[in-house]
Scaffold this motif. Structure first.
Motif, PDB file in Angstrom:
ATOM      1  N   ILE A   1       0.833  -1.206   0.000  1.00 43.76           N
ATOM      2  CA  ILE A   1       0.000   0.000   0.000  1.00 43.76           C
ATOM      3  C   ILE A   1       0.866   1.254   0.000  1.00 43.76           C
ATOM      4  N   ILE A   2       1.923   1.262   0.804  1.00 47.11           N
ATOM      5  CA  ILE A   2       2.811   2.428   0.857  1.00 47.11           C
ATOM      6  C   ILE A   2       3.482   2.663  -0.497  1.00 47.11           C
ATOM      7  N   ILE A   3       3.968   1.579  -1.110  1.00 44.29           N
ATOM      8  CA  ILE A   3       4.618   1.699  -2.432  1.00 44.29           C
ATOM      9  C   ILE A   3       3.611   2.194  -3.466  1.00 44.29           C
ATOM     10  N   SER A   4       2.392   1.648  -3.434  1.00 45.79           N
ATOM     11  CA  SER A   4       1.366   2.051  -4.400  1.00 45.79           C
ATOM     12  C   SER A   4       1.033   3.532  -4.272  1.00 45.79           C
ATOM     13  N   TYR A   5       0.820   3.979  -3.050  1.00 46.52           N
ATOM     14  CA  TYR A   5       0.427   5.375  -2.853  1.00 46.52           C
ATOM     15  C   TYR A   5       1.594   6.338  -3.027  1.00 46.52           C
TER      16      TYR A   5
END
Length: 257
Positions: A156-160
């Motif tokens: 999620i962190i990488i995606s956002y």
């Protein structure tokens, strides 16, 4: 996006149906009793729904990443078949991980008063009243935290991070606002859900009281499923229009009366 929201709504329905009725019974009667089988069943359903929500939120973040960072390839990447496979994987993995957790905790020995100081059969309160060693259970819980919590959070962190970088590159302010509005609802739910979940299971504070733990548990078992429909629905123009029409009709009826 709406397909994954429908899957998320299913987890919310199962979660609230599993937790809320028994919680209300405990509150109205200042306590309650539950059999071992019912307790393990509640723990299994709770674990399944929480695990599936973790995985579904992760898949939804990837869906938003593809939609914003690779919009021209979105329809070819996130096909109906791909969405069904991703959702099925989330459910199968959640069933499997929850079964392992429930199996290990059911093998613990419980003796003494067997009073669970909580409003549902949760992992931490059950481990506290166990007489046998809980080292194996703690090890299992630690191992399962990687595929269920830490890995999804990383994705999620990488995606956002990529989403934010892409949005900031847009020249038009309107385009940036429109792109951010498509993922703002999901981001709000993710923050509320994971902050409370991590506070209870992964990084509990040393001075955290039982009441604080109950309050945090209440957030992700009752409050989050309650606000999910509100957050996602109010971002939909058709739903807002329908609500506005209902409100106007109600105001007219009240005025006539």
């Amino acid at each position: 996006m709406y397909f994954f929201i429908s899957q998320l709504s299913i987890t919310d329905i199962f979660l609230t149906s599993n937790i809320v009725p028994n919680m209300l019974h405990i509150l109205l009667n200042n306590g309650g009793t539950i059999t071992v089988i019912s307790c393990m069943t509640q723990l299994y359903v709770f674990g399944t729904t929480e695990a599936s929500e973790c995985l579904l939120l992760t898949v939804m973040s990837y869906d938003r990443y593809v939609a914003i960072c690779n919009p021209l390839l979105y329809s070819s990447i996130m096909t109906k078949t791909c969405c069904v496979i991703l959702a099925a994987m989330c459910w199968v993995l959640s069933f499997f991980f929850s079964f392992i957790e429930t199996l290990f905790i059911s093998n613990l020995t419980f003796c003494g008063p067997n009073i669970i100081d909580h409003f549902f059969c949760d992992l931490v309160p059950l481990m506290k009243i166990a007489c046998s060693g809980v080292y194996t259970m703690e090890l299992v819980n630690y191992i399962l935290s990687f595929p269920l919590l830490l890995s999804p959070i990383t994705i999620i962190i990488i995606s956002y991070t990529n989403i934010i970088v892409t949005i900031l590159r847009f020249q038009s302010r309107i385009s940036r606002q429109k792109a951010f509005s498509t993922c703002s609802s999901h981001l709000i739910v993710v923050i509320i859900f994971y902050v409370t979940l991590l506070s209870v299971y992964i990084f509990p504070t040393g001075g955290q009281t039982l009441n604080t733990s109950k309050l945090l548990s209440l957030l992700y078992t009752v409050f989050t499923p309650f606000i999910n429909p509100i957050i996602y629905s109010l971002r939909n123009k058709e739903i807002k229009k329908s609500l506005q029409e209902i409100f106007n009709k109600y105001c007219i009826c009240c005025y006539i009366l």
